[in-house]
Enzyme design. Structure first.
Site, PDB file in Angstrom:
ATOM      1  N   LEU A  60     102.666  22.005  67.648  1.00 45.45           N
ATOM      2  CA  LEU A  60     103.017  20.660  67.203  1.00 45.45           C
ATOM      3  C   LEU A  60     103.441  20.769  65.751  1.00 45.45           C
ATOM      4  CD1 LEU A  60     100.028  18.547  68.633  1.00 45.45           C
ATOM      5  CD2 LEU A  60     102.325  18.754  69.599  1.00 45.45           C
ATOM      6  N   ASP A  61     104.401  19.970  65.339  1.00 44.72           N
ATOM      7  CA  ASP A  61     104.804  19.976  63.932  1.00 44.72           C
ATOM      8  C   ASP A  61     103.627  19.582  63.041  1.00 44.72           C
ATOM      9  OD1 ASP A  61     107.389  20.610  64.713  1.00 44.72           O
ATOM     10  OD2 ASP A  61     108.047  18.520  64.759  1.00 44.72           O
TER      11      ASP A  61
END
Length: 319
Positions: A137-138
């Protein structure tokens, strides 16, 4: 930390005449092809007690033997960090990642990542590629992320991802008041100018994003998003490509825009919300070992709940 691996298997009639590396992949499916290749080349995977080349062809009844050690794959540093573990068994775990947490160490960012925290809590992850992290995930995206706890579950989870058999659903607040859902099917690759960004490019990788309307506001929309593929920045780039960039996205969202006649609470919230409004809300899969169908759901983080409260107040005040 090391783990000893001792395995053996005989070549069945159905595989006779095939290459050693191909046979090893069939007989020892819990280990990646690249790892088996390295064991063959290092003499840790032998045939009838002898070291052979990966391309050598074998006969029915030949005996493959592995005698190897699993060792730490990288020199990452374990750090004590707060982890919100949603699920855990002996094979895998699911983490609810907070905003601002980088998933994996990189140049100039070697500490304070989710990986560092996982290694402190689960030292055995040293032996698993990327400490068991099979997707990312960013930094400023919140929500559910799965981690394999051993090589066997790691290989199976990676396989499930590649076969698109893992369900990943997100919630996002985007700019614009949408009237319905849709699908964005546009290939993604590196941005031609800014190498830190991704972009829709003709020669890029296939990328498919499905979205549907969850709640409409005056100038924004809460959408439910489901990934068919999992490319870097996929939701952020795809939604921006249809002029519905994620609220607060510093990379793809453009300059801050305050809709006319906005309620003072919403104005303050829009000015202070400095990350993409994106949350990995649901994760579902067939357990890689038990075969059980399982799923998890993570509630929206506090900052996104506050954002929705401000958007609802603004909508109500305008009605």
């Amino acid at each position: 930390m090391t783990t000893q691996i001792e395995l053996s298997a005989e070549v069945p009639e159905s595989l006779a005449g095939s290459r050693l590396d191909q046979i090893a992949a069939q007989l020892f499916p819990d280990y990646s092809r690249s790892r088996l290749q390295s064991w063959i080349k290092e003499g840790l995977l032998k045939v009838n007690g002898k070291q052979l080349r990966p391309r050598d062809r074998l006969n029915e009844g030949d005996c493959l033997e592995i005698n190897a050690q699993l060792e730490a794959l990288e020199d990452w540093v374990a750090e004590e960090l707060d982890l919100d573990i949603v699920f855990e068994d002996e094979h895998m775990l699911v983490v609810n990642k907070a905003a601002g947490v980088v998933v994996h160490p990189a140049a100039g960012n070697r500490a304070g990542t989710l990986l560092n925290g996982l290694l402190h809590r689960y030292p055995e992850l040293e032996e698993v590629p990327r400490a068991g992290i099979v997707h990312r995930l960013d930094k400023d995206t919140t929500g559910l992320l799965m981690v394999a706890k051993n090589l066997i579950s790691h290989g199976k989870l990676v396989d499930l991802l590649q076969k698109r058999e893992i369900s990943r659903e997100y919630q996002a607040v985007v700019k614009g008041s949408l009237t319905g859902g849709g699908t964005v099917n546009k290939p993604l690759g590196r941005h031609p100018i800014n190498r830190k960004k991704r972009a829709v490019v003709n020669e890029g990788q296939e990328a498919v994003t499905h979205y549907k309307l969850a709640e409409r506001f005056r100038s924004h929309t809460l959408v439910d998003v489901k990934l068919e593929t999992g490319r870097t920045h996929q939701i952020r780039v795809h939604m921006a490509s249809i002029n519905c960039a994620l609220l607060g996205d510093p990379m793809y969202g453009g300059r801050l825009q305050i809709p006319g006649a906005s309620h003072e609470n919403l104005i303050a919230m829009l000015r202070s919300f400095r990350r993409q409004a994106l949350h990995a809300a649901k994760l579902g899969l067939i357990h890689p070992i038990t075969g059980e169908e399982i799923s998890w759901q993570a509630p929206l983080p506090e900052d996104m709940e506050d954002l929705l409260t401000a958007l609802r107040l603004d909508k109500h005040a305008a009605s």
